[in-house]
Design a protein around this motif. Sequence first.
Motif, PDB file in Angstrom:
ATOM      1  N   ASP A 194      46.399  35.247  24.744  1.00  0.00           N
ATOM      2  CA  ASP A 194      46.508  35.514  23.309  1.00  0.00           C
ATOM      3  C   ASP A 194      45.794  36.833  23.039  1.00  0.00           C
ATOM      4  N   PRO A 195      46.529  37.919  22.821  1.00  0.00           N
ATOM      5  CA  PRO A 195      45.879  39.230  22.639  1.00  0.00           C
ATOM      6  C   PRO A 195      44.874  39.271  21.497  1.00  0.00           C
ATOM      7  N   SER A 196      44.980  38.367  20.545  1.00  0.00           N
ATOM      8  CA  SER A 196      44.058  38.394  19.413  1.00  0.00           C
ATOM      9  C   SER A 196      42.772  37.608  19.676  1.00  0.00           C
ATOM     10  N   ALA A 197      42.695  36.859  20.766  1.00  0.00           N
ATOM     11  CA  ALA A 197      41.525  36.028  21.052  1.00  0.00           C
ATOM     12  C   ALA A 197      40.458  36.837  21.789  1.00  0.00           C
ATOM     13  N   PRO A 198      39.188  36.563  21.516  1.00  0.00           N
ATOM     14  CA  PRO A 198      38.117  37.195  22.321  1.00  0.00           C
ATOM     15  C   PRO A 198      38.296  36.833  23.787  1.00  0.00           C
ATOM     16  N   ARG A 199      38.152  37.829  24.634  1.00  0.00           N
ATOM     17  CA  ARG A 199      38.446  37.637  26.056  1.00  0.00           C
ATOM     18  C   ARG A 199      37.432  38.396  26.895  1.00  0.00           C
ATOM     19  N   MET A 200      37.158  37.866  28.109  1.00  0.00           N
ATOM     20  CA  MET A 200      36.211  38.507  29.024  1.00  0.00           C
ATOM     21  C   MET A 200      36.678  38.284  30.458  1.00  0.00           C
ATOM     22  N   SER A 201      36.655  39.362  31.254  1.00  0.00           N
ATOM     23  CA  SER A 201      36.895  39.225  32.694  1.00  0.00           C
ATOM     24  C   SER A 201      35.537  39.004  33.351  1.00  0.00           C
ATOM     25  N   LEU A 202      35.315  37.802  33.873  1.00  0.00           N
ATOM     26  CA  LEU A 202      34.036  37.451  34.477  1.00  0.00           C
ATOM     27  C   LEU A 202      33.948  37.869  35.939  1.00  0.00           C
ATOM     28  N   LEU A 203      35.087  38.130  36.579  1.00  0.00           N
ATOM     29  CA  LEU A 203      35.115  38.605  37.972  1.00  0.00           C
ATOM     30  C   LEU A 203      36.430  39.334  38.193  1.00  0.00           C
ATOM     31  N   THR A 204      36.338  40.574  38.660  1.00  0.00           N
ATOM     32  CA  THR A 204      37.524  41.370  38.957  1.00  0.00           C
ATOM     33  C   THR A 204      37.485  41.766  40.421  1.00  0.00           C
ATOM     34  N   PRO A 205      38.482  41.399  41.217  1.00  0.00           N
ATOM     35  CA  PRO A 205      38.423  41.683  42.657  1.00  0.00           C
ATOM     36  C   PRO A 205      38.774  43.131  42.973  1.00  0.00           C
ATOM     37  N   ASP A 206      38.337  43.590  44.158  1.00  0.00           N
ATOM     38  CA  ASP A 206      38.824  44.851  44.706  1.00  0.00           C
ATOM     39  C   ASP A 206      40.193  44.563  45.305  1.00  0.00           C
ATOM     40  N   HIS A 207      41.264  44.996  44.645  1.00  0.00           N
ATOM     41  CA  HIS A 207      42.589  44.568  45.056  1.00  0.00           C
ATOM     42  C   HIS A 207      43.444  45.745  45.488  1.00  0.00           C
ATOM     43  N   ASP A 208      44.385  45.440  46.348  1.00  0.00           N
ATOM     44  CA  ASP A 208      45.410  46.378  46.768  1.00  0.00           C
ATOM     45  C   ASP A 208      46.500  46.373  45.690  1.00  0.00           C
ATOM     46  N   PRO A 209      47.013  47.544  45.304  1.00  0.00           N
ATOM     47  CA  PRO A 209      48.046  47.564  44.252  1.00  0.00           C
ATOM     48  C   PRO A 209      49.274  46.729  44.582  1.00  0.00           C
ATOM     49  N   VAL A 210      49.556  46.520  45.870  1.00  0.00           N
ATOM     50  CA  VAL A 210      50.748  45.751  46.228  1.00  0.00           C
ATOM     51  C   VAL A 210      50.432  44.264  46.406  1.00  0.00           C
ATOM     52  N   GLU A 211      49.181  43.876  46.256  1.00  0.00           N
ATOM     53  CA  GLU A 211      48.805  42.465  46.421  1.00  0.00           C
ATOM     54  C   GLU A 211      49.397  41.630  45.301  1.00  0.00           C
ATOM     55  N   ARG A 212      49.872  40.437  45.649  1.00  0.00           N
ATOM     56  CA  ARG A 212      50.412  39.497  44.667  1.00  0.00           C
ATOM     57  C   ARG A 212      49.472  38.300  44.573  1.00  0.00           C
ATOM     58  N   TYR A 213      49.364  37.750  43.371  1.00  0.00           N
ATOM     59  CA  TYR A 213      48.398  36.693  43.093  1.00  0.00           C
ATOM     60  C   TYR A 213      49.085  35.476  42.494  1.00  0.00           C
TER      61      TYR A 213
END
Length: 471
Positions: free
Chosen positions: A359-378
Amino acid sequence: MPLANTPQTDPRRDPAGAPWSLWIGPGALLGLAVSGLAEPMPAVLAALAVGGAGVFLNRRKAVAAGVAPNALAQPVAKPVEPPFAAILDRLPDPLMVIAAEEADDLTGRRFLFANAAARELFKIQHAGALLVTAVRHPRVLEAVDEALFGGIEGMAEFETGGVQGRSWLAYARPLKETVGRSRLALLALRDETDARRSERTRADFLANASHELRTPLASLSGFIETLRGHAKDDPGARDKFLAIMLAQAERMSRLIDDLMSLSRIELNEHIAPLGRVDLSMAVIDVIDALGPQARDKALTFDPILPPRGGAVVDGDRDQIIQVIQNLVDNAIKYTPSGGVVRVEIFPSLAAEAAAAARDPSAPRMSLLTPDHDPVERYAMLRVIDRGPGLAREHLPRLTERFYRVEGQKSGDRSGTGLGLAIVKHIMNRHRGGLTVESVQGEGAAFAVYLPMAKGESRMSSTTPPAEAGSA
């Protein structure tokens, strides 16, 4: 036993032991017979006897010297030199040879050699690359300079950056051999991550245990004193106090279990797991295990899952089950009776899509962001509750140990304040991410995303996360 530096006689190189020397005596006797100076028959017999005796004595000499008789006439084999470059390249610790010419030329330090571990760690592309493009830690560079231009052995500790930081011990040693005008130094690294993590884990465990166990221990001591005093003859008070003491003891047990679990996870956090886990099957197992708890509150689950095999990730199954269980357990605690807990899985997403807001209007926080390869899929897993929600100022601190949002109660089953800390460290080990978004009075949504198993990541997601989440 002869000394190691004493030259040994090789029968194959000794003139006295050479095959041609065996025929000198018999040849002389035959020569006398031919010239008429000796009787032919006795001379021939004597030549045969002398030749046979020479062969016999020469074989005994060869056997005593440890050389096979048939090897006497063979050439000496040259010793094979071991492939030192290949050996160094396969060492598990990073190893580099640094070359430099002028002490004042700070950009003149170059890699003359780097083994495979060093090339992988510092992303060295080719020989001759600049040292400062790979190693930027001042203490390490200073130790290398002292080895290059001062002939001094040095040592330095440093840490590499990134989400999975690692601790290293660098050794710099001068090398006497030179290439032209260049000076050479050996730079070797040793991984000290395990030792440093063990030290920090022990210190953190002692500090946390002593702090958090103090309150329930004080409560137990107080109730015991009360039961031994004026309440010992009051059955009603005794039953009440014993029930409180049991609850405190159970909380201490959960606290110790969570602390031990967190300590084990932190020790291996820098080592990526090797197994494979089907997220859909893991969620089904957790929902089945927590079903009785949900029924006690008249809650229902609303799972939105891909088919079996549609979201397979690299990971440790037990730890991923623990992540899902912690998130679903929190949702059950905070969702009012009669509510719904929603669990969603979306496979084959780019990192940006997996971490995108529901929900773009909700307060949001990224608590952990990995070191990722641009081609990696999750594969992304999201748990949504309909509880009281969280104010924006609480979001950054949710993964701190023992952090609790003031004014919120977890009902009869109070938590230890370690659940989200455990989730964060497990996701860090799995090279994944963790996000939260919440609106006060409307609930919260916690999402984790993990790298999909190789060979599985090209499966397409059937529904965009934002659309499914807002349905």
